[in-house]
Design a protein around this motif. Structure first.
Motif, PDB file in Angstrom:
ATOM      1  N   GLN A  19      99.474  26.925  20.520  1.00 26.89           N
ATOM      2  CA  GLN A  19     100.191  25.657  20.590  1.00 26.89           C
ATOM      3  C   GLN A  19      99.431  24.582  19.838  1.00 26.89           C
ATOM      4  OE1 GLN A  19     100.589  25.276  24.911  1.00 26.89           O
ATOM      5  NE2 GLN A  19     102.775  25.622  24.659  1.00 26.89           N
ATOM      6  N   PHE A  20     100.204  23.670  19.239  1.00 27.74           N
ATOM      7  CA  PHE A  20      99.648  22.544  18.497  1.00 27.74           C
ATOM      8  C   PHE A  20     100.493  21.313  18.769  1.00 27.74           C
ATOM      9  CE2 PHE A  20      98.524  26.367  16.247  1.00 27.74           C
ATOM     10  CZ  PHE A  20      97.174  26.178  16.009  1.00 27.74           C
ATOM     11  N   GLN A  21      99.861  20.159  18.688  1.00 25.51           N
ATOM     12  CA  GLN A  21     100.587  18.902  18.845  1.00 25.51           C
ATOM     13  C   GLN A  21     100.793  18.278  17.475  1.00 25.51           C
ATOM     14  OE1 GLN A  21      98.508  16.491  21.725  1.00 25.51           O
ATOM     15  NE2 GLN A  21      99.714  17.400  23.355  1.00 25.51           N
ATOM     16  N   ILE A  29     108.957  29.386  16.245  1.00 28.13           N
ATOM     17  CA  ILE A  29     108.274  28.149  16.601  1.00 28.13           C
ATOM     18  C   ILE A  29     109.183  27.371  17.541  1.00 28.13           C
ATOM     19  CG2 ILE A  29     107.171  26.066  15.725  1.00 28.13           C
ATOM     20  CD1 ILE A  29     107.125  27.611  12.949  1.00 28.13           C
ATOM     21  N   VAL A  30     108.640  27.009  18.702  1.00 28.93           N
ATOM     22  CA  VAL A  30     109.429  26.336  19.729  1.00 28.93           C
ATOM     23  C   VAL A  30     108.840  24.959  20.003  1.00 28.93           C
ATOM     24  CG1 VAL A  30     110.309  26.482  22.097  1.00 28.93           C
ATOM     25  CG2 VAL A  30     109.903  28.590  20.781  1.00 28.93           C
ATOM     26  N   LYS A  31     109.664  23.940  19.877  1.00 29.08           N
ATOM     27  CA  LYS A  31     109.258  22.590  20.240  1.00 29.08           C
ATOM     28  C   LYS A  31     109.370  22.494  21.755  1.00 29.08           C
ATOM     29  CE  LYS A  31     110.255  17.765  19.235  1.00 29.08           C
ATOM     30  NZ  LYS A  31     111.178  16.849  18.511  1.00 29.08           N
ATOM     31  N   THR A  32     108.231  22.317  22.424  1.00 25.89           N
ATOM     32  CA  THR A  32     108.200  22.423  23.880  1.00 25.89           C
ATOM     33  C   THR A  32     107.826  21.087  24.516  1.00 25.89           C
ATOM     34  OG1 THR A  32     105.933  23.214  23.742  1.00 25.89           O
ATOM     35  CG2 THR A  32     107.638  24.875  23.927  1.00 25.89           C
ATOM     36  N   GLU A  33     108.275  20.916  25.729  1.00 25.09           N
ATOM     37  CA  GLU A  33     107.914  19.762  26.541  1.00 25.09           C
ATOM     38  C   GLU A  33     106.883  20.238  27.563  1.00 25.09           C
ATOM     39  OE1 GLU A  33     107.688  15.982  27.776  1.00 25.09           O
ATOM     40  OE2 GLU A  33     109.036  16.618  26.183  1.00 25.09           O
ATOM     41  N   ILE A  34     105.722  19.641  27.564  1.00 25.60           N
ATOM     42  CA  ILE A  34     104.669  20.040  28.476  1.00 25.60           C
ATOM     43  C   ILE A  34     104.689  19.114  29.674  1.00 25.60           C
ATOM     44  CG2 ILE A  34     102.180  20.364  28.752  1.00 25.60           C
ATOM     45  CD1 ILE A  34     103.494  22.332  26.796  1.00 25.60           C
ATOM     46  N   SER A  35     104.858  19.682  30.859  1.00 30.81           N
ATOM     47  CA  SER A  35     104.819  18.859  32.088  1.00 30.81           C
ATOM     48  C   SER A  35     103.404  18.815  32.623  1.00 30.81           C
ATOM     49  CB  SER A  35     105.782  19.421  33.133  1.00 30.81           C
ATOM     50  OG  SER A  35     105.426  20.731  33.455  1.00 30.81           O
ATOM     51  N   LYS A  36     103.055  17.691  33.195  1.00 26.07           N
ATOM     52  CA  LYS A  36     101.686  17.528  33.719  1.00 26.07           C
ATOM     53  C   LYS A  36     101.633  17.821  35.181  1.00 26.07           C
ATOM     54  CE  LYS A  36     100.419  14.247  30.234  1.00 26.07           C
ATOM     55  NZ  LYS A  36      99.876  12.986  29.884  1.00 26.07           N
ATOM     56  N   MET A  58     104.268  12.443  20.862  1.00 27.34           N
ATOM     57  CA  MET A  58     103.951  13.581  20.028  1.00 27.34           C
ATOM     58  C   MET A  58     104.431  14.849  20.739  1.00 27.34           C
ATOM     59  SD  MET A  58     100.386  14.645  18.171  1.00 27.34           S
ATOM     60  CE  MET A  58     100.309  13.022  17.471  1.00 27.34           C
ATOM     61  N   ALA A  59     104.998  15.761  19.985  1.00 26.40           N
ATOM     62  CA  ALA A  59     105.540  16.995  20.539  1.00 26.40           C
ATOM     63  C   ALA A  59     104.491  18.101  20.555  1.00 26.40           C
ATOM     64  CB  ALA A  59     106.741  17.456  19.717  1.00 26.40           C
ATOM     65  N   THR A  60     104.685  19.060  21.434  1.00 31.29           N
ATOM     66  CA  THR A  60     103.882  20.280  21.432  1.00 31.29           C
ATOM     67  C   THR A  60     104.735  21.384  20.831  1.00 31.29           C
ATOM     68  OG1 THR A  60     102.645  19.599  23.382  1.00 31.29           O
ATOM     69  CG2 THR A  60     102.654  21.947  22.869  1.00 31.29           C
ATOM     70  N   TRP A  61     104.162  22.118  19.906  1.00 31.56           N
ATOM     71  CA  TRP A  61     104.856  23.206  19.207  1.00 31.56           C
ATOM     72  C   TRP A  61     104.189  24.529  19.578  1.00 31.56           C
ATOM     73  CZ3 TRP A  61     109.023  21.878  16.154  1.00 31.56           C
ATOM     74  CH2 TRP A  61     109.168  20.514  15.878  1.00 31.56           C
ATOM     75  N   THR A  62     104.970  25.471  20.082  1.00 32.50           N
ATOM     76  CA  THR A  62     104.481  26.786  20.461  1.00 32.50           C
ATOM     77  C   THR A  62     104.825  27.781  19.353  1.00 32.50           C
ATOM     78  OG1 THR A  62     104.799  26.263  22.791  1.00 32.50           O
ATOM     79  CG2 THR A  62     104.603  28.604  22.207  1.00 32.50           C
ATOM     80  N   PHE A  63     103.812  28.491  18.873  1.00 31.68           N
ATOM     81  CA  PHE A  63     103.979  29.482  17.810  1.00 31.68           C
ATOM     82  C   PHE A  63     103.894  30.877  18.404  1.00 31.68           C
ATOM     83  CE2 PHE A  63     103.011  25.770  15.502  1.00 31.68           C
ATOM     84  CZ  PHE A  63     103.363  25.953  14.179  1.00 31.68           C
ATOM     85  N   ILE A  64     104.872  31.718  18.092  1.00 29.69           N
ATOM     86  CA  ILE A  64     104.859  33.134  18.436  1.00 29.69           C
ATOM     87  C   ILE A  64     104.968  33.867  17.101  1.00 29.69           C
ATOM     88  CG2 ILE A  64     105.947  35.003  19.742  1.00 29.69           C
ATOM     89  CD1 ILE A  64     107.131  31.852  20.905  1.00 29.69           C
ATOM     90  N   VAL A  65     103.849  34.425  16.650  1.00 30.54           N
ATOM     91  CA  VAL A  65     103.769  34.977  15.305  1.00 30.54           C
ATOM     92  C   VAL A  65     103.551  36.482  15.374  1.00 30.54           C
ATOM     93  CG1 VAL A  65     102.492  34.896  13.135  1.00 30.54           C
ATOM     94  CG2 VAL A  65     102.853  32.796  14.443  1.00 30.54           C
ATOM     95  N   GLU A  66     104.393  37.225  14.665  1.00 31.82           N
ATOM     96  CA  GLU A  66     104.286  38.683  14.563  1.00 31.82           C
ATOM     97  C   GLU A  66     103.694  39.008  13.195  1.00 31.82           C
ATOM     98  OE1 GLU A  66     105.276  40.811  16.985  1.00 31.82           O
ATOM     99  OE2 GLU A  66     106.085  39.228  18.262  1.00 31.82           O
ATOM    100  N   PHE A  67     102.574  39.760  13.220  1.00 27.36           N
ATOM    101  CA  PHE A  67     101.910  40.103  11.969  1.00 27.36           C
ATOM    102  C   PHE A  67     101.078  41.354  12.164  1.00 27.36           C
ATOM    103  CE2 PHE A  67      98.459  39.684   8.854  1.00 27.36           C
ATOM    104  CZ  PHE A  67      99.197  39.535   7.698  1.00 27.36           C
TER     105      PHE A  67
END
Length: 82
Positions: free
Chosen positions: A18-20, A75-82, A1-10
């Motif tokens: 972030q959401f998976q 929206i950026v599909k990110t790889e999270i390192s542990k 499952m991917a992690t998605w980072t949201f950067i929202v201007e409003f």
């Protein structure tokens, strides 16, 4: 499952979260369900496009709410390192 980072201007603010999820559309639905900005929802449509020359970075925008406020979401599909 991917992690998605949201950067929202409003409304003059920047909201990051972030959401998976497996797919971009699923991540946007997850964002909209929680609405971490408490300002509005990211438009979920087929027009979210991967930015030219880049990988795993998407952009969508639209008008939301009764006042039709402009919202811009990167929206950026990110790889999270542990």
């Amino acid at each position: 499952m991917a992690t998605w980072t949201f950067i929202v201007e409003f409304e003059g603010g920047t909201y990051c979260s972030q959401f998976q999820a497996e797919r971009l559309q699923d991540a946007v639905s997850e964002y909209n369900s929680s609405d971490p900005s408490e300002k509005g929802a990211v438009p979920l449509d087929a027009d979210a496009v991967e930015l030219a020359g880049l990988k795993n970075i998407f952009c969508t925008s639209g008008l939301i709410g009764k006042d039709e406020q402009y919202i811009l979401a990167n929206i950026v599909k990110t790889e999270i390192s542990k």
